[in-house]
Structure formats: structure tokens, C-alpha cells
Design a protein around this motif. Structure first.
Motif, PDB file in Angstrom:
ATOM      1  N   ASP A  15       1.241  -1.066  -0.287  1.00 36.71           N
ATOM      2  CA  ASP A  15      -0.154  -0.043  -0.227  1.00 36.71           C
ATOM      3  C   ASP A  15       1.094   0.819   0.083  1.00 36.71           C
ATOM      4  O   ASP A  15       1.487   1.575   1.576  1.00 36.71           O
ATOM      5  CB  ASP A  15      -0.775  -0.263   1.292  1.00 36.71           C
ATOM      6  CG  ASP A  15      -1.719   1.267   0.789  1.00 36.71           C
ATOM      7  OD1 ASP A  15      -1.802   2.404   0.844  1.00 36.71           O
ATOM      8  OD2 ASP A  15      -2.775   1.022   1.957  1.00 36.71           O
ATOM      9  N   SER A  18       0.802   4.221   0.437  1.00 36.88           N
ATOM     10  CA  SER A  18       0.417   5.239   1.473  1.00 36.88           C
ATOM     11  C   SER A  18       1.537   4.827   2.498  1.00 36.88           C
ATOM     12  O   SER A  18       1.374   6.055   3.583  1.00 36.88           O
ATOM     13  CB  SER A  18      -1.046   5.158   1.814  1.00 36.88           C
ATOM     14  OG  SER A  18      -1.576   4.280   2.341  1.00 36.88           O
ATOM     15  N   ILE A  77      -3.444   0.256  -3.997  1.00 37.19           N
ATOM     16  CA  ILE A  77      -4.363   1.861  -3.456  1.00 37.19           C
ATOM     17  C   ILE A  77      -5.192   1.755  -4.969  1.00 37.19           C
ATOM     18  O   ILE A  77      -5.903   1.668  -5.675  1.00 37.19           O
ATOM     19  CB  ILE A  77      -3.444   2.844  -3.097  1.00 37.19           C
ATOM     20  CG1 ILE A  77      -3.689   2.934  -1.605  1.00 37.19           C
ATOM     21  CG2 ILE A  77      -4.679   4.244  -3.525  1.00 37.19           C
ATOM     22  CD1 ILE A  77      -2.451   4.133  -1.750  1.00 37.19           C
TER      23      ILE A  77
END
Length: 150
Positions: free
Chosen positions: A92, A94, A127
Motif C-alpha cells: 500500500d 500510502s 490503492i
């Protein structure tokens, strides 16, 4: 015939599902492969070719089911001289610098053990991708000849 060992590192099941799809597609194409989720060092040294499909946990770490074999590989340091390998990492973005850390750790270690990376590590971003198994399977099917030495 060459047998590809598929090592899966998973926490929530996405990497497991992706690895199972890869295994199914390879077998349907007539290739020998074996899926392992609780391997030991000999599984790596005995493999004709290696595929690691792993998620990332914690602060960019290898998932718990592979952490012991990862540590044992680092400690025992068995040379995998020119053994073909590839790594598909799920993560991910992020999480910043720890993104796909589990895969990065494995790719670096297999390179240090003198394995032959047949492709750059695949990074699958949660994502952007709702079905990581499709991206991983398409990628593996595109490099399978290199893994199998064809």
C-alpha cells in the motif's frame, strides 16, 4: 522437468489468493509448480526456480509465516548460484518508504544469495489495484519462460 516453487507470504489472504491463481494458471499451461506457505531453507535450496509472492506487514516487514525462513536464509546463507527467481510484492503506497517492504527484503536477500533475478520486482499497490491476483498472474505468465529456463 523444471519445478517452480512458489513461496507465499500473507497476512490477510490477498497474496495467498494471488499465489493460488498463479499456481492454477501455470499448471493449466502444463508447468510443474508447488505452492508453499510454511517453507524451510531446504525448500529454497532444492527448488529449480523460485517465485515469492508476498505482502508486507508492520513497518515494511516480511509476513509472519515467512519471517523464520527469511531469518534462517540470512543466517545460513546458502548460495543459490544463478537459480532463477522473481518476486511479486503486494503493498500500500500510502505507507511511504515501507511500501512493498516484504518483497523488497526478499528480492535483496535472493540477490545476495547469488540467485538470478529474471525480472524486476513487481509492485502491486492496493490503492490502485482491487484484484492483485490478476496483475500478479499476468506478470508471472509473461516471465514464466525465464523462470522455467525455456
Amino acid at each position: 522437468m523444471t519445478t517452480l516453487k512458489i513461496f507465499v507470504g500473507t497476512v490477510y489472504g490477498n497474496a495467498q489468493h494471488a499465489a493460488e491463481e498463479v499456481e492454477k494458471n501455470l499448471k493449466d499451461a502444463g508447468h510443474e509448480c508447488e505452492l508453499l506457505s510454511d517453507p524451510d531453507v531446504s525448500d529454497f535450496t532444492d527448488a529449480d526456480a523460485i517465485l515469492v509472492v508476498t505482502s508486507t506487514t508492520g513497518q515494511g516487514d516480511v509476513p509472519p509465516n515467512l519471517e523464520f525462513v527469511y531469518s534462517d536464509l540470512k543466517d545460513e546463507f546458502p548460495l543459490l548460484t544463478d537459480k532463477p527467481f522473481a518476486v511479486a510484492a503486494l503493498g500500500d503506497s500510502s505507507y511511504g518508504e515501507t511500501y512493498c517492504g516484504g518483497g523488497r527484503h526478499f528480492h535483496e536477500l535472493l540477490t545476495e544469495l547469488q540467485g538470478n533475478a529474471v525480472a524486476d520486482m513487481l509492485e502491486v499497490d492496493a490503492i490502485e489495484t482491487l484484484e492483485p491476483e490478476k496483475d500478479v498472474t499476468d506478470w508471472v505468465m509473461g516471465i514464466k519462460d525465464k523462470l522455467y529456463g525455456v
